[in-house]
Design an enzyme around this catalytic site. Structure first.
Site, short mmCIF file in Angstrom:
data_model
loop_
_atom_site.label_atom_id
_atom_site.label_comp_id
_atom_site.label_asym_id
_atom_site.label_seq_id
_atom_site.Cartn_x
_atom_site.Cartn_y
_atom_site.Cartn_z
N HIS A 95 3.60 -6.17 -2.02
CA HIS A 95 4.32 -6.09 -0.75
C HIS A 95 4.71 -7.48 -0.24
O HIS A 95 3.95 -8.45 -0.40
CB HIS A 95 3.45 -5.38 0.29
CG HIS A 95 4.22 -4.97 1.50
ND1 HIS A 95 4.52 -5.86 2.50
CD2 HIS A 95 4.80 -3.79 1.82
CE1 HIS A 95 5.24 -5.23 3.43
NE2 HIS A 95 5.43 -3.98 3.04
N GLU A 151 11.99 -3.41 -2.30
CA GLU A 151 11.76 -3.80 -0.91
C GLU A 151 12.29 -5.21 -0.68
O GLU A 151 11.51 -6.18 -0.67
CB GLU A 151 10.26 -3.75 -0.60
CG GLU A 151 9.69 -2.34 -0.63
CD GLU A 151 8.79 -2.12 0.58
OE1 GLU A 151 8.98 -1.11 1.26
OE2 GLU A 151 7.93 -2.97 0.85
P1 PGA Z 1 9.44 -1.31 7.55
O1 PGA Z 1 8.60 -1.82 6.33
O2 PGA Z 1 9.63 0.20 7.39
O3 PGA Z 1 8.54 -1.65 8.71
O4 PGA Z 1 10.71 -2.04 7.54
C1 PGA Z 1 8.64 -1.29 5.05
C2 PGA Z 1 7.42 -1.79 4.36
O5 PGA Z 1 6.68 -2.59 4.92
O6 PGA Z 1 7.19 -1.41 3.22
#
Ligand code: PGA
Length: 240
Positions: A95, A151
């Protein structure tokens, strides 16, 4: 696990809530939502993992982070072997917040992925850039337990929260699937009820707002009111 029709919705609660009673209450509410074909996977803070697992055995509950190792002197860490022994349904690796705040890098993520797969744990590998994929391909044995979650850092609400073009996500998905045609592909980063239907992916990773039941229910509602699946949003189905 191979390709499937239903979408995965991973709720990464990050570092919330403050106490177990709130975690239990919110999970109970989550269970009362109708999920249709959504598979809800919950990633609470590790301190709540076991009590939630005991109270909601039918729910897929995983860990937000893992340490690649079995047992030993690593203060503060939870090993993949412990995750497996305590029946974690999945672990999240890579992440952006681990990259930025804890200075983790691809070398560390590869060790985590290998260790998780060695323990037969499902891994959600959050990646930011395409060049990570070829390296994973070289280093990691093929496994259906590996799920890719695109992501891009700037899309995550804790960073810039900028929306990403669905066409860009599609291109990334095609690229990843040229290396890993059998593996599931998720998208995460500022997913909202307004944009959730525009991404052609196997599921979503929802961050900060995934602790708000109203928001989660809006996401699900929006998805189904805009898709061909019709039905009433009531009742309940298990996501396990
Ligand atoms: P968010 O984050 O939905 O808060 O943009 C996605 C994530 O942290 O995987």
């Amino acid at each position: 696990m191979g390709k499937k029709e239903s979408k995965i919705l991973i709720l990464n609660w990050k570092m919330q809530p403050l106490n177990l009673s709130q975690a239990l209450k919110t999970t109970q509410k989550l269970m009362e939502l109708c999920w249709f074909d959504f598979d809800i996977w919950l990633a609470p803070p590790t301190i709540y993992f076991l009590p939630l697992k005991q109270k909601f055995p039918q729910l897929k509950i995983g860990l937000q982070n893992i340490y690649p190792g079995k047992i030993g002197a690593f203060t503060g860490e939870i090993s993949t072997a412990m995750a497996k022994a305590n029946r974690a349904s999945f672990v999240i690796v890579g992440h952006s917040e681990r990259r930025v705040y804890f200075k983790e890098n691809l070398r560390i993520f590869l060790a985590k992925i290998k260790s998780a797969l060695d323990h037969q744990l499902q891994v959600i590998f959050c990646f930011e850039r395409l060049n990570e994929i070829a390296i994973v391909k070289k280093e990691i044995k093929k496994s259906p337990l590996l799920i890719f979650a695109y992501e891009p850092r700037k899309a995550i609400s804790s960073f810039k929260g900028q929306s990403i073009e669905p066409s860009k996500v599609k291109k990334v998905k095609n690229y990843v699937q040229s290396f890993f045609p059998q593996n599931l592909f998720l998208y995460g980063g500022s997913v909202t009820p307004q944009n959730i239907t525009s991404f052609q992916v196997d599921g979503f990773l929802i961050g900060l707002r995934s602790f708000q039941i109203k928001f989660v229910s809006q996401l699900i509602n929006s998805f189904y009111s805009n898709s061909s699946i019709s039905g009433k949003l009531s009742g309940h189905s298990s996501g396990s």
